[in-house]
Design an enzyme around this catalytic site. Structure first.
Site, PDB file in Angstrom:
ATOM      1  N   GLN A 159     -10.830  -4.542  11.277  1.00 18.39           N
ATOM      2  CA  GLN A 159     -10.269  -3.484  10.439  1.00 18.39           C
ATOM      3  C   GLN A 159     -11.346  -2.896   9.534  1.00 18.39           C
ATOM      4  O   GLN A 159     -11.108  -1.907   8.869  1.00 18.39           O
ATOM      5  CB  GLN A 159      -9.154  -4.045   9.539  1.00 18.39           C
ATOM      6  N   PHE A 183      -0.063  -8.010   1.445  1.00 17.55           N
ATOM      7  CA  PHE A 183      -1.233  -8.349   0.632  1.00 17.55           C
ATOM      8  C   PHE A 183      -0.853  -8.942  -0.730  1.00 17.55           C
ATOM      9  O   PHE A 183      -1.311  -8.491  -1.771  1.00 17.55           O
ATOM     10  CB  PHE A 183      -2.077  -7.075   0.447  1.00 17.55           C
ATOM     11  N   THR A 239      -5.783  -1.600  -4.618  1.00 19.30           N
ATOM     12  CA  THR A 239      -5.806  -1.857  -6.060  1.00 19.30           C
ATOM     13  C   THR A 239      -7.243  -1.847  -6.580  1.00 19.30           C
ATOM     14  O   THR A 239      -7.475  -1.616  -7.759  1.00 19.30           O
ATOM     15  CB  THR A 239      -5.152  -3.214  -6.391  1.00 19.30           C
ATOM     16  N   ARG A 286      -0.294  -8.162   5.882  1.00 20.57           N
ATOM     17  CA  ARG A 286       0.709  -7.112   5.626  1.00 20.57           C
ATOM     18  C   ARG A 286       1.522  -7.360   4.349  1.00 20.57           C
ATOM     19  O   ARG A 286       2.337  -8.277   4.296  1.00 20.57           O
ATOM     20  CB  ARG A 286       1.643  -7.035   6.827  1.00 20.57           C
ATOM     21  N   GLU A 291       3.001  -1.242   5.405  1.00 23.24           N
ATOM     22  CA  GLU A 291       3.412  -2.527   4.846  1.00 23.24           C
ATOM     23  C   GLU A 291       4.823  -2.563   4.238  1.00 23.24           C
ATOM     24  O   GLU A 291       5.515  -3.576   4.373  1.00 23.24           O
ATOM     25  CB  GLU A 291       2.399  -2.985   3.782  1.00 23.24           C
ATOM     26  N   GLU A 306      -8.948  -7.731   8.317  1.00 22.54           N
ATOM     27  CA  GLU A 306      -9.475  -6.910   7.225  1.00 22.54           C
ATOM     28  C   GLU A 306     -10.787  -7.505   6.763  1.00 22.54           C
ATOM     29  O   GLU A 306     -11.760  -6.805   6.546  1.00 22.54           O
ATOM     30  CB  GLU A 306      -8.489  -6.839   6.047  1.00 22.54           C
ATOM     31  N   ARG A 340      -2.487  -7.917  -6.363  1.00 23.50           N
ATOM     32  CA  ARG A 340      -1.312  -7.191  -5.867  1.00 23.50           C
ATOM     33  C   ARG A 340      -0.030  -7.987  -6.138  1.00 23.50           C
ATOM     34  O   ARG A 340       1.020  -7.408  -6.407  1.00 23.50           O
ATOM     35  CB  ARG A 340      -1.460  -6.850  -4.379  1.00 23.50           C
ATOM     36  N   ALA A 390      -4.172  -1.598   3.235  1.00 24.63           N
ATOM     37  CA  ALA A 390      -3.410  -1.117   2.083  1.00 24.63           C
ATOM     38  C   ALA A 390      -2.467   0.026   2.457  1.00 24.63           C
ATOM     39  O   ALA A 390      -2.112   0.841   1.599  1.00 24.63           O
ATOM     40  CB  ALA A 390      -4.349  -0.705   0.941  1.00 24.63           C
ATOM     41  N   PHE A 440      -2.930  -6.842  11.350  1.00 28.64           N
ATOM     42  CA  PHE A 440      -1.968  -7.218  10.312  1.00 28.64           C
ATOM     43  C   PHE A 440      -2.622  -7.794   9.059  1.00 28.64           C
ATOM     44  O   PHE A 440      -2.030  -8.603   8.350  1.00 28.64           O
ATOM     45  CB  PHE A 440      -0.927  -8.204  10.882  1.00 28.64           C
TER      46      PHE A 440
HETATM   47  N1  MTE Z   1       0.955  -2.216  12.949  1.00 29.71           N
HETATM   48  C1  MTE Z   1       0.427  -2.667  14.093  1.00 29.71           C
HETATM   49  N2  MTE Z   1       1.001  -2.323  15.258  1.00 29.71           N
HETATM   50  N3  MTE Z   1      -0.647  -3.503  14.104  1.00 29.71           N
HETATM   51  C2  MTE Z   1      -1.246  -3.902  12.940  1.00 29.71           C
HETATM   52  O1  MTE Z   1      -2.224  -4.634  12.973  1.00 29.71           O
HETATM   53  N4  MTE Z   1      -1.237  -3.790  10.458  1.00 29.71           N
HETATM   54  C3  MTE Z   1      -0.415  -3.563   9.268  1.00 29.71           C
HETATM   55  C4  MTE Z   1       0.286  -2.203   9.355  1.00 29.71           C
HETATM   56  N5  MTE Z   1       0.924  -2.053  10.631  1.00 29.71           N
HETATM   57  C5  MTE Z   1      -0.711  -3.433  11.696  1.00 29.71           C
HETATM   58  C6  MTE Z   1       0.400  -2.554  11.771  1.00 29.71           C
HETATM   59  C7  MTE Z   1      -1.151  -3.613   8.024  1.00 29.71           C
HETATM   60  S1  MTE Z   1      -1.458  -5.114   7.325  1.00 29.71           S
HETATM   61  C8  MTE Z   1      -1.561  -2.488   7.382  1.00 29.71           C
HETATM   62  S2  MTE Z   1      -2.340  -2.555   5.877  1.00 29.71           S
HETATM   63  C9  MTE Z   1      -1.367  -1.155   7.964  1.00 29.71           C
HETATM   64  O2  MTE Z   1      -0.702  -1.200   9.220  1.00 29.71           O
HETATM   65  C10 MTE Z   1      -2.732  -0.510   8.145  1.00 29.71           C
HETATM   66  O3  MTE Z   1      -2.644   0.733   8.756  1.00 29.71           O
HETATM   67  P1  MTE Z   1      -2.255   2.053   7.947  1.00 29.71           P
HETATM   68  O4  MTE Z   1      -3.083   2.069   6.719  1.00 29.71           O
HETATM   69  O5  MTE Z   1      -2.602   3.121   8.905  1.00 29.71           O
HETATM   70  O6  MTE Z   1      -0.795   1.971   7.652  1.00 29.71           O
HETATM   71  N1  HPA Z   2      -4.721  -3.913  -0.097  1.00 28.97           N
HETATM   72  C1  HPA Z   2      -5.438  -4.292   0.955  1.00 28.97           C
HETATM   73  N2  HPA Z   2      -6.710  -4.623   0.877  1.00 28.97           N
HETATM   74  C2  HPA Z   2      -7.294  -4.580  -0.325  1.00 28.97           C
HETATM   75  C3  HPA Z   2      -6.599  -4.185  -1.454  1.00 28.97           C
HETATM   76  C4  HPA Z   2      -5.248  -3.837  -1.339  1.00 28.97           C
HETATM   77  O1  HPA Z   2      -4.589  -3.486  -2.316  1.00 28.97           O
HETATM   78  N3  HPA Z   2      -7.437  -4.249  -2.505  1.00 28.97           N
HETATM   79  C5  HPA Z   2      -8.599  -4.669  -2.006  1.00 28.97           C
HETATM   80  N4  HPA Z   2      -8.517  -4.872  -0.691  1.00 28.97           N
HETATM   81 MO1  MOS Z   3      -3.143  -4.747   5.437  1.00 29.42          MO
HETATM   82  S1  MOS Z   3      -2.711  -6.630   4.692  1.00 29.42           S
HETATM   83  O1  MOS Z   3      -3.677  -4.159   3.861  1.00 29.42           O
HETATM   84  O2  MOS Z   3      -4.549  -5.076   6.303  1.00 29.42           O
END
Ligand code: MTE
Ligand code: HPA
Ligand code: MOS
Length: 760
Positions: free
Chosen positions: A191, A338, A434, A336, A707, A226, A304, A503, A222
């Site tokens: 990520q 966090f 954050t 997801r 999330e 990260e 968070r 995030a 998920f």
């Molecule tokens: N959806 C799928 N299919 N696969 C993933 O790994 N990660 C989740 C969410 N949905 C994830 C997912 C998490 S932890 C986050 S922070 C967000 O997707 C990240 O993507 P976005 O910022 O585009 O929402």
């Molecule tokens: N979400 C996900 N990752 C992060 C954040 C947060 O708020 N802050 C620092 N890393």
């Molecule tokens: Mo999502 S836990 O912020 O990768």
């Protein structure tokens, strides 16, 4: 628009790291991890492994030319253990061989002698021993002591929340390929491509610009990739650096579950007080986060938690304490939500305890205290809208929850050994990193002379539909068909210094950068078109559906022709744009600020049927109203809602990480770690989008969705508790999650006196 990868995924044609054809002579890695959870390494013997068939090299900490350090926030994590080990599975050596099988055989020949040290797995015990990471933190508002004095009812209690394994379909993997001398290219399932680049540079002692990271897509992350994809990218890079050959690192499911961090388990104590009419005046909570053996992202996760500890409620007097506790488990990490889900679970426990004591319906207390537009969070930011209340009221009315409760009461009166329960869960989730500086992104847009478009951003496609969103945004901003836009891999040579895709903010950040890049191109193309059409005002020119319009009327000029003209007029057809979320800020000293661009809200009701003889249960339905703003793609967002919900339900019910006292993960396989599956998910999932809630800064009014829906799953815990209380109204049930069938059964029949058990 459908998810852009849908067809290729279903046909098995999408490519991932190890679908890229292997370069000649590529070596495969096997990781030798510590067999004990804590100790000092007396000796590590790799001679037999080195002599084994097909083994090309064995890499240990001694081979690291730069700094043996990959801690992202606090430098407390070596890439390869040196001198001491702090958790089971902590990498000590890497065996490189001609095949995975030979590498594993080689690794099995490594021996290590470790003088054991005491193992701690309990965060409270770690805290008592002074084993903490960073400084404890307290977010506070009002005067808690004085407010408790004024309360008519005060209750306190404790919560015990389990962690959660990510179970991304694609396990951790990375491939490093040496380029011209001194340079490396890494294909990584991460990520955070830039974190990989940065840490590899540190490990190898070379500049960032000698390392290229390329990410096509991830088979799920998920949060688990990260930060924790970085170490495997570093292992691959270091191995390739030392051997001069391409190296691939792929963890097996078993290794991945054993060696990598998870959602943080928490132990939390709460005290909450309200007036007779149910207004919560005071809340106090202490969170003991089980951080594992290294800091990883734990301090950010804790932050968070602190910022979500009052959930969707306005509580005028609060003191929220949290501390990261160092234990001998693999460093826990982003998952997801966090840290948000943990904070929100505890406040729901507190409100439930209060309602039980006051003999009021929980929903009454929840509704009474929901955040309204002008209410502040304990950290000072104002709610700013009435979406929490609107979503709640809309859900209650649309799904007629009063009728559902009545039906459930009747059912429970008519049945002895089967009980139903239902609970509502309001979600209010802050959108933005954050860590303020992370709220930035870039995009690079090329228009080729045939009118096709190549688009790069710093965002990573991990299944969440980012690529779909980016293509939609570029096409919409340029006024052309989505079929004209191709999304490229995420690559550190095209986009520098990107934040992780996390995030829930990836579309917000990178999407705004895409629109800004498209705008630059448009400004140039409009000037060209105006000249061609002898129009003095370029601002009258627009492009829609691939046609140039002048004053809103077709001008007889296609997008392709315009692009050709621009090219031949020597007008630049590429643009790079940068976006940073405006106005977000947070002061860690005063624990006050406006860390979030906005909050994503909604309310869900979960209904269950519980078999009180067996402890088994069925999730009957989930009905929600969710605030999506103006979705870019409803089907993509709906996928995120259903997927997030599934993970939330799983976290609260089935997914039970069990550790032995020696730090062994006892549920380290998918045979012992139960996931929600298609059968577990309710047939009846209803999702209604809250109307008139355009995202304030999301591209085209869209809102973050990744999330927030996970936290609707928290309702399952309380729906089960309702059903359990219908069976044993006077029993005290602990706030221990996940509420597995085993825990339900144990709780239903707890106590020494069989006479106390319910009778038909
Ligand atoms: N959806 C799928 N299919 N696969 C993933 O790994 N990660 C989740 C969410 N949905 C994830 C997912 C998490 S932890 C986050 S922070 C967000 O997707 C990240 O993507 P976005 O910022 O585009 O929402
Ligand atoms: N979400 C996900 N990752 C992060 C954040 C947060 O708020 N802050 C620092 N890393
Ligand atoms: Mo999502 S836990 O912020 O990768």
């Amino acid at each position: 628009m459908l998810h852009i990868d849908a067809t290729a995924h279903v046909r098995g044609e999408s490519t991932y790291v190890d679908d890229v054809p292997a370069p000649a002579g590529m070596l495969y890695a096997a990781i030798f991890g510590s067999p004990v959870a804590h100790g000092s390494v007396a000796s590590l013997n790799v001679e037999d492994a080195l002599a084994a068939e097909g083994v090309a090299a064995v890499i240990t900490a001694k081979d690291i030319p730069g700094e043996n350090q990959i801690g992202p926030i606090i430098p407390d994590e070596p890439l390869l253990a040196d001198g001491a080990v702090h958790y089971r599975g902590q990498p000590l050596a890497v065996v490189l061989a001609k095949s995975v099988a030979l590498a594993r055989k080689g690794a099995a020949l490594i021996t290590v002698s470790i003088d054991p040290l005491p193992v701690i797995t309990d965060p409270r015990k770690a805290y008592e021993n002074g084993e903490i990471i960073g400084a404890p933190r307290t977010v506070a508002c009002g005067d808690v002591e004085a407010a408790f004095e004024r309360c008519d009812v005060v209750v306190s209690g404790s919560c015990d929340m389990g962690g959660q394994e990510h179970v991304y379909l694609e396990t951790q993997r990375s491939r490093a390929v040496p380029q011209e001398p001194g340079r490396l290219k890494i294909y990584s399932s991460t990520q955070s491509p830039y974190a990989g680049q940065r840490m590899i540079a540190r490990i190898l002692g070379i500049p960032h610009n000698h390392i290229e990271i390329d990410v096509l897509r991830l088979g799920g992350a998920f949060g688990g990739k990260e930060d924790q994809a970085t170490q495997w990218a570093c292992v691959a890079a270091l191995s390739a650096w030392v051997t001069g050959q391409a190296v691939e690192v792929v963890l097996s499911r078993e290794e991945d579950m054993r060696m990598t961090g998870k959602r943080h388990p928490y132990l939390s104590d709460f005290k909450i007080g309200a007036t007779h009419d149910g207004k919560i005046l005071a809340y106090q909570v202490e969170h003991y986060q089980n951080s594992g053996a290294g800091a990883d992202l734990s301090t950010a996760v804790l932050e968070r938690t602190l910022l979500h500890s009052t959930g969707s409620y306005h509580i005028p007097n609060a003191r929220i304490f949290g501390v990261c506790c160092r234990t001998n488990l693999p460093p826990n990490t982003a998952f997801r939500g966090f840290g948000g889900p943990q904070g929100m679970f505890v406040i729901e426990c507190a409100i439930t305890a209060l309602a039980e004591k006051m003999n009021l319906p929980v929903a009454q207390l929840q509704r009474r205290n929901l955040l309204d537009k002008s209410d502040p969070f304990p950290y000072g930011q104002l709610m700013g809208n009435d979406h929490a209340i609107r979503a709640w009221d809309d859900a209650v009315a649309s799904y007629d929850f009063a009728a559902i409760h009545e039906r459930i009461d009747h059912f429970n009166a008519d049945h002895f050994a089967t009980k139903k329960g239902a609970a509502l869960m309001p979600v209010c989730f802050g959108i933005s990193f954050t860590t303020t500086y992370m709220n930035q992104a870039s995009a690079l847009l090329h228009v080729y002379t045939d009118g096709s478009v190549g688009l790069s951003t710093g965002g990573v496609e991990m299944g969440q539909g980012l690529s779909t969103n980016m293509v939609l945004l570029a096409a919409r901003a340029l006024g052309i068909d989505t079929g004209k836009v191709r999304i490229e891999s995420t690559n550190t040579t095209r986009i520098a210094n990107m934040s992780p895709s996390a995030a829930s903010s990836t579309t917000l950040l990178n999407g705004n950068a895409v629109v800004l890049a498209a705008d630059q191109i448009l400004v140039r193309l409009r000037t060209v078109a105006a000249e061609l059409l002898s129009e003095s005002r370029a601002d009258r020119i627009t492009i829609a559906d691939g046609e140039v319009l002048n004053g809103g009327k077709p001008a007889g000029l296609t997008w392709e022709a315009l692009v050709q003209h621009a090219y031949q007029s020597r007008v630049g057809l590429s643009a790079h744009a940068f976006y940073a979320t405006p106005d977000v800020h947070y002061d860690k000293q005063t624990e006050q600020g406006e860390p979030f661009a906005y909050h994503a809200c909604g309310t869900a009701m979960v209904e269950v049927t519980l078999d009180c003889v067996r402890g088994t249960y069925t999730v009957d339905s989930v009905k929600m109203v969710h605030d999506l703003g103006r979705p870019l793609s409803e089907s993509v967002d709906l996928g995120q809602i259903e997927g997030g919900l599934a993970q939330g339900l799983g976290w609260m019910s089935l997914e039970d990480l069990q550790y032995g006292e020696d730090g062994t993960l006892l549920s380290g396989a998918l045979a012992t770690y139960k996931l929600p599956d298609a059968h577990f998910m309710p047939d009846d999932i209803q999702v209604k989008f809250l109307e008139q809630t355009d995202g304030p800064i999301g591209p085209y009014g869209s809102k973050a969705v990744g999330e927030p829906p996970l936290m609707y799953g928290i309702a399952l815990f309380f729906a089960l508790r309702q059903a359990m209380r219908a069976f044993r109204p006077t029993a005290e049930f602990p706030f221990t999650a996940p509420l597995t069938p085993e825990r339900v059964l144990t709780a239903l029949y707890a106590g020494d006196d069989p006479g106390e058990l319910p009778r038909k």
